[in-house]
Design an enzyme around this catalytic site. Sequence first.
Site, PDB file in Angstrom:
ATOM      1  N   ARG A   1      25.814   4.129 -16.430  1.00  0.00           N
ATOM      2  CA  ARG A   1      27.286   4.241 -16.408  1.00  0.00           C
ATOM      3  C   ARG A   1      27.694   5.474 -17.195  1.00  0.00           C
ATOM      4  NH1 ARG A   1      30.313  -0.906 -18.189  1.00  0.00           N
ATOM      5  NH2 ARG A   1      30.095  -1.401 -15.981  1.00  0.00           N
TER       6      ARG A   1
ATOM      7  N   GLN B   1      17.885   2.357 -19.141  1.00  0.00           N
ATOM      8  CA  GLN B   1      19.274   2.295 -18.675  1.00  0.00           C
ATOM      9  C   GLN B   1      20.130   3.308 -19.440  1.00  0.00           C
ATOM     10  OE1 GLN B   1      17.640   0.023 -20.494  1.00  0.00           O
ATOM     11  NE2 GLN B   1      18.973  -1.461 -21.506  1.00  0.00           N
TER      12      GLN B   1
ATOM     13  N   ARG C   1      24.021   5.098 -20.572  1.00  0.00           N
ATOM     14  CA  ARG C   1      25.432   4.850 -20.884  1.00  0.00           C
ATOM     15  C   ARG C   1      26.011   6.105 -21.534  1.00  0.00           C
ATOM     16  NH1 ARG C   1      24.152   0.914 -18.627  1.00  0.00           N
ATOM     17  NH2 ARG C   1      24.687  -1.276 -18.986  1.00  0.00           N
TER      18      ARG C   1
ATOM     19  N   ASP D   1      46.808 -10.926 -34.567  1.00  0.00           N
ATOM     20  CA  ASP D   1      45.490 -11.338 -34.097  1.00  0.00           C
ATOM     21  C   ASP D   1      45.414 -12.863 -34.241  1.00  0.00           C
ATOM     22  OD1 ASP D   1      42.678  -9.521 -33.679  1.00  0.00           O
ATOM     23  OD2 ASP D   1      42.396 -11.680 -33.971  1.00  0.00           O
TER      24      ASP D   1
ATOM     25  N   GLY E   1      33.115  -9.010 -26.026  1.00  0.00           N
ATOM     26  CA  GLY E   1      32.005  -8.574 -26.862  1.00  0.00           C
ATOM     27  C   GLY E   1      31.077  -7.722 -26.018  1.00  0.00           C
TER      28      GLY E   1
ATOM     29  N   TYR F   1      34.613 -10.772 -17.045  1.00  0.00           N
ATOM     30  CA  TYR F   1      35.365  -9.803 -17.872  1.00  0.00           C
ATOM     31  C   TYR F   1      35.998  -8.678 -17.040  1.00  0.00           C
ATOM     32  CZ  TYR F   1      35.938  -6.157 -21.486  1.00  0.00           C
ATOM     33  OH  TYR F   1      36.423  -5.167 -22.304  1.00  0.00           O
TER      34      TYR F   1
ATOM     35  N   ASN G   1      32.646   2.097 -23.462  1.00  0.00           N
ATOM     36  CA  ASN G   1      31.804   1.877 -24.658  1.00  0.00           C
ATOM     37  C   ASN G   1      32.273   2.617 -25.912  1.00  0.00           C
ATOM     38  OD1 ASN G   1      29.732   0.168 -23.584  1.00  0.00           O
ATOM     39  ND2 ASN G   1      29.021   1.944 -22.430  1.00  0.00           N
TER      40      ASN G   1
HETATM   41  P1  NAD Z   1      37.344  -6.859 -30.659  1.00  0.00           P
HETATM   42  O1  NAD Z   1      36.715  -8.107 -30.146  1.00  0.00           O
HETATM   43  O2  NAD Z   1      36.810  -6.261 -31.895  1.00  0.00           O
HETATM   44  O3  NAD Z   1      38.911  -7.080 -30.841  1.00  0.00           O
HETATM   45  C1  NAD Z   1      39.682  -7.923 -30.006  1.00  0.00           C
HETATM   46  C2  NAD Z   1      40.553  -8.756 -30.903  1.00  0.00           C
HETATM   47  O4  NAD Z   1      41.374  -9.592 -30.062  1.00  0.00           O
HETATM   48  C3  NAD Z   1      39.757  -9.699 -31.816  1.00  0.00           C
HETATM   49  O5  NAD Z   1      40.064  -9.453 -33.164  1.00  0.00           O
HETATM   50  C4  NAD Z   1      40.186 -11.081 -31.383  1.00  0.00           C
HETATM   51  O6  NAD Z   1      40.297 -12.012 -32.467  1.00  0.00           O
HETATM   52  C5  NAD Z   1      41.546 -10.808 -30.761  1.00  0.00           C
HETATM   53  N1  NAD Z   1      41.921 -11.870 -29.848  1.00  0.00           N
HETATM   54  C6  NAD Z   1      41.141 -12.496 -28.927  1.00  0.00           C
HETATM   55  N2  NAD Z   1      41.823 -13.483 -28.347  1.00  0.00           N
HETATM   56  C7  NAD Z   1      43.068 -13.483 -28.888  1.00  0.00           C
HETATM   57  C8  NAD Z   1      44.204 -14.293 -28.706  1.00  0.00           C
HETATM   58  N3  NAD Z   1      44.201 -15.297 -27.826  1.00  0.00           N
HETATM   59  N4  NAD Z   1      45.303 -14.023 -29.431  1.00  0.00           N
HETATM   60  C9  NAD Z   1      45.305 -13.021 -30.353  1.00  0.00           C
HETATM   61  N5  NAD Z   1      44.251 -12.237 -30.579  1.00  0.00           N
HETATM   62  C10 NAD Z   1      43.127 -12.466 -29.853  1.00  0.00           C
HETATM   63  O7  NAD Z   1      37.302  -5.800 -29.432  1.00  0.00           O
HETATM   64  P2  NAD Z   1      37.523  -4.228 -29.431  1.00  0.00           P
HETATM   65  O8  NAD Z   1      36.197  -3.609 -29.252  1.00  0.00           O
HETATM   66  O9  NAD Z   1      38.357  -3.833 -30.569  1.00  0.00           O
HETATM   67  O10 NAD Z   1      38.335  -4.065 -28.079  1.00  0.00           O
HETATM   68  C11 NAD Z   1      39.749  -3.922 -28.044  1.00  0.00           C
HETATM   69  C12 NAD Z   1      40.187  -3.857 -26.585  1.00  0.00           C
HETATM   70  O11 NAD Z   1      39.530  -2.772 -25.924  1.00  0.00           O
HETATM   71  C13 NAD Z   1      39.870  -5.111 -25.786  1.00  0.00           C
HETATM   72  O12 NAD Z   1      40.924  -5.354 -24.880  1.00  0.00           O
HETATM   73  C14 NAD Z   1      38.632  -4.721 -25.027  1.00  0.00           C
HETATM   74  O13 NAD Z   1      38.487  -5.460 -23.829  1.00  0.00           O
HETATM   75  C15 NAD Z   1      38.898  -3.261 -24.753  1.00  0.00           C
HETATM   76  N6  NAD Z   1      37.645  -2.513 -24.530  1.00  0.00           N
HETATM   77  C16 NAD Z   1      36.795  -2.298 -25.564  1.00  0.00           C
HETATM   78  C17 NAD Z   1      35.622  -1.594 -25.343  1.00  0.00           C
HETATM   79  C18 NAD Z   1      34.660  -1.319 -26.442  1.00  0.00           C
HETATM   80  O14 NAD Z   1      33.637  -0.673 -26.212  1.00  0.00           O
HETATM   81  N7  NAD Z   1      34.883  -1.788 -27.666  1.00  0.00           N
HETATM   82  C19 NAD Z   1      35.322  -1.104 -24.050  1.00  0.00           C
HETATM   83  C20 NAD Z   1      36.217  -1.354 -23.021  1.00  0.00           C
HETATM   84  C21 NAD Z   1      37.402  -2.037 -23.275  1.00  0.00           C
END
Ligand code: NAD
Length: 328
Positions: A291, A225, A227, A37, A84, A154, A183
């Site tokens: 959604r 809304q 979800r 990370d 986020g 995004y 979600n």
């Molecule tokens: P999160 O923000 O808690 O975790 C993402 C992590 O990626 C963070 O710890 C961040 O520090 C790290 N990160 C960001 N940029 C980085 C970089 N340049 N190098 C190394 N690390 C980096 O998010 P999450 O909820 O755990 O989501 C995980 C994945 O699932 C993501 O790809 C997100 O887009 C996808 N996603 C999540 C949800 C959800 O509801 N949580 C829904 C759809 C998709």
Amino acid sequence: MTASSPTTVLVSGAGGFIGGHLVRRLLEQGASVRAVDQKPIAEWHQSFPDDSEQIVGDLRLLGDCERALAGGFDEVYNLAADMGGMGFIETNKAACMLSVLISTHMLMAARQVGVGRFFYSSSACVYAEDKQDTPEVAPLAEDDAYPAMAEDGYGWEKLFSERMCRHYLEDYGVETRVARYHNVYGPYGAFDGGREKAPAAICRKVSEAVRSGKHSIEIWGDGKQTRSFMYVDDCLDGTLMIARGPRVEPINLGSSELVRIDGLVSIVESIAGVELARNYDTEAPQGVRGRNSDNTMIAARYGWEPSTPLASGLRRTYQWIDAELAAR
Ligand code: NAD
């Protein structure tokens, strides 16, 4: 996996919400995990045993991806992304799109070293906005992503990276697998600071209301809304199943239990044993009107879909957030 040769796994985004849970699950399964990370390890949502490998790197950089993937892996889970809840992605579109550097460089580095499987976490935000303009929304099936009109910023990054995974498989033989998460919620994730999503934000607000004795809550949007929300344990089950399964098109991984945001608040209120006056902020970011996940494909391919009832997942989430607030 045998005792003598554990599955080798790289998890990117391991300091985040889902990545943290995934590392924990894989370690429990006996895998040899390298967790990566960009955040300092002290800021990761979960901590891991000292003898597990944790590295800090900025995966937008090809060199850091090469360092992370050095040696090759049986499985790679690329979960790192700058993301986020709606409050973050509606106001940080460029930052969200820069995650395309993570997706691109991780694929390039994975191809160089050779990996058994490469899992990418896409999102329901790839779906066309005009198919989500009513609370009584038809569940989104995989084909609804095209013709493309993804969530600005995004969602477009996710859609582009999905296609890159597809072409890395077709052109270079990298065994990519893609799931579209809908979600995800649960403990050990952001619940304040601006990146939190609705379930965590509502748990926090209800807990704060109970604590302060000010029995009111601010809700983003008009509360109508809709979800669906998937508990993180279901997300892990589905992720591992899809990553280790046969080739599929990008596939929905989400709950099909649709709820209004007002209904979500009511569930958390009943968990906390409180009833709050509701103030609606209709100017706040709120995303699409409705959604839901169409789970026809995942049920047909795997005979499985997420099943943790929202009320029980929220109870665990609320208890964790409430305890975190109490400890502050
Ligand atoms: P999160 O923000 O808690 O975790 C993402 C992590 O990626 C963070 O710890 C961040 O520090 C790290 N990160 C960001 N940029 C980085 C970089 N340049 N190098 C190394 N690390 C980096 O998010 P999450 O909820 O755990 O989501 C995980 C994945 O699932 C993501 O790809 C997100 O887009 C996808 N996603 C999540 C949800 C959800 O509801 N949580 C829904 C759809 C998709």
